[in-house]
Design an enzyme around this catalytic site. Structure first.
Site, mmCIF file in Angstrom:
data_model
loop_
_atom_site.group_PDB
_atom_site.id
_atom_site.type_symbol
_atom_site.label_atom_id
_atom_site.label_comp_id
_atom_site.label_asym_id
_atom_site.label_seq_id
_atom_site.Cartn_x
_atom_site.Cartn_y
_atom_site.Cartn_z
ATOM 1 N N LEU A 51 38.384 11.450 77.974
ATOM 2 C CA LEU A 51 38.509 10.071 77.521
ATOM 3 C C LEU A 51 37.532 9.841 76.374
ATOM 4 O O LEU A 51 36.481 10.485 76.301
ATOM 5 C CB LEU A 51 38.162 9.089 78.651
ATOM 6 C CG LEU A 51 39.109 8.990 79.844
ATOM 7 C CD1 LEU A 51 38.541 8.004 80.863
ATOM 8 C CD2 LEU A 51 40.503 8.572 79.418
ATOM 9 N N ASP A 52 37.866 8.889 75.502
ATOM 10 C CA ASP A 52 36.912 8.460 74.486
ATOM 11 C C ASP A 52 35.616 8.015 75.154
ATOM 12 O O ASP A 52 35.627 7.492 76.276
ATOM 13 C CB ASP A 52 37.465 7.280 73.683
ATOM 14 C CG ASP A 52 38.609 7.662 72.765
ATOM 15 O OD1 ASP A 52 38.771 8.865 72.483
ATOM 16 O OD2 ASP A 52 39.334 6.747 72.328
ATOM 17 N N MET A 53 34.518 8.171 74.449
ATOM 18 C CA MET A 53 33.223 7.743 74.967
ATOM 19 C C MET A 53 33.240 6.268 75.380
ATOM 20 O O MET A 53 32.675 5.889 76.413
ATOM 21 C CB MET A 53 32.146 7.977 73.906
ATOM 22 C CG MET A 53 30.740 7.618 74.330
ATOM 23 S SD MET A 53 29.554 8.061 73.022
ATOM 24 C CE MET A 53 28.018 7.534 73.764
ATOM 25 N N THR A 55 35.725 4.458 76.412
ATOM 26 C CA THR A 55 36.707 4.145 77.450
ATOM 27 C C THR A 55 36.193 4.585 78.810
ATOM 28 O O THR A 55 35.653 5.684 78.953
ATOM 29 C CB THR A 55 38.045 4.855 77.153
ATOM 30 O OG1 THR A 55 38.491 4.483 75.850
ATOM 31 C CG2 THR A 55 39.104 4.494 78.174
#
Length: 208
Positions: A51-53, A55
């Site tokens: 996941l994106d940092m 998110t």
């Protein structure tokens, strides 16, 4: 260091609730990450997705090479259904909808992405309204990415005219500042378990 909550565990995978602001895997500038924390207690952990940092939410870590191969195949073949919860600016008019705008890296501003109708890669998002807050002028929405492009959900909601609250990349200043974090959370992972062949659903509600 942030504590990792284990949401699901069997002989083959561990699923955690990754906090917002924590990398999934090691980064050049930010050493703290979910994988390194988990591997201290579960040394067989492997990385199959991220996941994106910014998110939060569910991340699966396979616990063997064979599990990595089988779960990697689920992601590659799009047999892993992912749903996200987000709070977006404004009142989304339609109860349900789809966005199919193609995306490409915005190289001068990377890691940002942008819509490119000629050279962009196919990107497909389905959405469903969960709650409209007329008093706050926000909408709680469920997002299902059919494809998995970088920043896909964030760009698609921006293009719909409803950027996600707290989005430092794609929202105007006032909407960025409406939350101290990106209000995007990986809520559910659904799949046929590649070892047991049983339908499996892992769920983790957001804290917003």
């Amino acid at each position: 260091m942030q504590d990792l909550a284990i949401i699901y565990q069997d002989d083959h995978i561990i699923a955690i609730n990754k906090p917002a602001g924590l990398l999934t895997v090691p980064g050049l500038a930010t050493p703290d990450n979910a994988f390194d924390q988990l591997v201290h207690q579960h040394p067989n952990s492997r990385v199959v997705h991220r996941l994106d940092m910014a998110t939060s939410g569910l991340v699966i870590f396979p616990q063997s090479h064979e599990s990595l191969v089988r779960f990697g195949r689920l992601f590659e073949q799009r047999k892993m259904t992912k749903t996200y919860t987000a709070t977006v600016a404004g009142i989304v008019a339609e109860d349900r909808g789809e966005i199919t705008l193609p995306l490409i890296c915005d190289w001068p501003n990377r890691p940002k992405q942008k819509v490119d109708l000629e050279q962009g890669k196919h990107a497909h998002t389905q959405y469903k309204v969960l709650e409209r807050r007329l008093d706050l002028q926000t909408t709680r929405i469920e997002l299902t990415p059919i494809t998995g492009r970088s920043h896909q959900l964030r760009v698609h909601m921006q293009q719909l005219g409803h950027p996600i609250l707290g989005d430092a990349f794609y929202a105007p200043d006032a909407i960025q500042q409406a939350s101290d974090r990106l209000l995007l959370h990986a809520t559910t992972l659904e799949f046929v378990h590649p070892f047991t062949q049983c339908p499996t659903s892992i769920h983790c509600e957001p804290d917003f």
